[in-house]
Write a protein that holds these residues in place. Structure first.
Motif, PDB file in Angstrom:
ATOM      1  N   ALA A   9      49.531  59.280  53.043  1.00  0.00           N
ATOM      2  CA  ALA A   9      50.281  58.123  52.543  1.00  0.00           C
ATOM      3  C   ALA A   9      49.972  57.876  51.069  1.00  0.00           C
ATOM      4  O   ALA A   9      50.853  57.510  50.288  1.00  0.00           O
ATOM      5  N   ASN A  10      48.731  58.093  50.675  1.00  0.00           N
ATOM      6  CA  ASN A  10      48.359  57.928  49.271  1.00  0.00           C
ATOM      7  C   ASN A  10      49.090  58.928  48.388  1.00  0.00           C
ATOM      8  O   ASN A  10      49.534  58.590  47.287  1.00  0.00           O
ATOM      9  N   ARG A  11      49.245  60.149  48.876  1.00  0.00           N
ATOM     10  CA  ARG A  11      49.965  61.152  48.083  1.00  0.00           C
ATOM     11  C   ARG A  11      51.427  60.736  47.880  1.00  0.00           C
ATOM     12  O   ARG A  11      51.987  60.927  46.802  1.00  0.00           O
ATOM     13  N   GLU A  12      52.030  60.156  48.898  1.00  0.00           N
ATOM     14  CA  GLU A  12      53.399  59.642  48.763  1.00  0.00           C
ATOM     15  C   GLU A  12      53.445  58.495  47.762  1.00  0.00           C
ATOM     16  O   GLU A  12      54.345  58.411  46.934  1.00  0.00           O
ATOM     17  N   PHE A  13      52.473  57.600  47.850  1.00  0.00           N
ATOM     18  CA  PHE A  13      52.367  56.470  46.920  1.00  0.00           C
ATOM     19  C   PHE A  13      52.236  56.982  45.488  1.00  0.00           C
ATOM     20  O   PHE A  13      52.903  56.499  44.572  1.00  0.00           O
ATOM     21  N   ALA A  14      51.376  57.970  45.285  1.00  0.00           N
ATOM     22  CA  ALA A  14      51.116  58.483  43.944  1.00  0.00           C
ATOM     23  C   ALA A  14      52.296  59.260  43.369  1.00  0.00           C
ATOM     24  O   ALA A  14      52.422  59.377  42.148  1.00  0.00           O
ATOM     25  N   ALA A  15      53.183  59.748  44.232  1.00  0.00           N
ATOM     26  CA  ALA A  15      54.324  60.544  43.769  1.00  0.00           C
ATOM     27  C   ALA A  15      55.213  59.754  42.821  1.00  0.00           C
ATOM     28  O   ALA A  15      55.801  60.322  41.893  1.00  0.00           O
TER      29      ALA A  15
END
Length: 163
Positions: A9-15
């Motif tokens: 989920a963090n990777r999606e947020f950071a995208a």
């Protein structure tokens, strides 16, 4: 249990992260002291967004020495001009005795928790008045900073200003 779901989920947020280079001040000039309860969304309940406010959370939403430290820094270094102290309805530390919380934690942990302090609140309105007064009377909180005490209703989403 792992953290894989949260890291994904963090990777999606950071995208599409758009706070890079943010200066870290409270753009709406707001600081909030509230409870750690997950039913409280401090920014959304006030119509704010990331970067607008400084938020300090703890059990019961009390103004502890650590909260005062954060508020002093906020008032002098982070653009804080208004402070909201916001406990809430149906709070565990306001609806259980210290003995009851210790019993519940002991049962959950499987080890004796009788030594662990839990700072229960016997009277939320009295505690709120006391906490607001702590902030208003602190020698490092300027008189120009507005301080209000509110109760957040976890069933309606409404704030009720009490102080």
């Amino acid at each position: 249990m792992s953290f894989d779901d949260l890291v994904a989920a963090n990777r999606e947020f950071a995208a599409d992260f758009d706070l890079s280079g943010f200066d870290g001040v409270a753009h709406a000039g707001v600081a909030i002291v509230t409870c750690m309860d997950s039913r409280i969304d401090p920014l959304r309940m006030l119509g704010l967004k990331a970067g607008d406010a400084k938020i300090f959370r703890n059990p019961g939403g009390r103004v502890t020495p650590e909260a005062l430290e954060a508020l002093v820094l906020g008032a002098h270094l982070l653009n804080v001009e208004r402070i909201l102290v916001v406990p809430h309805t149906r709070c565990a530390v306001a609806s259980n005795s210290e003995a009851e919380l210790r019993e519940r934690v002991t049962a959950s942990a499987g080890v004796d928790a009788s030594w662990q302090p839990f700072h229960v609140v016997d009277d939320q309105d009295a505690a709120l008045r006391e906490d607001v007064q702590k902030v208003r009377s602190h020698p490092l909180i300027p008189e120009t900073v507005e301080v209000g005490g509110f109760i957040y209703d976890v069933d309606t989403g409404l704030l009720d200003q009490r102080v």
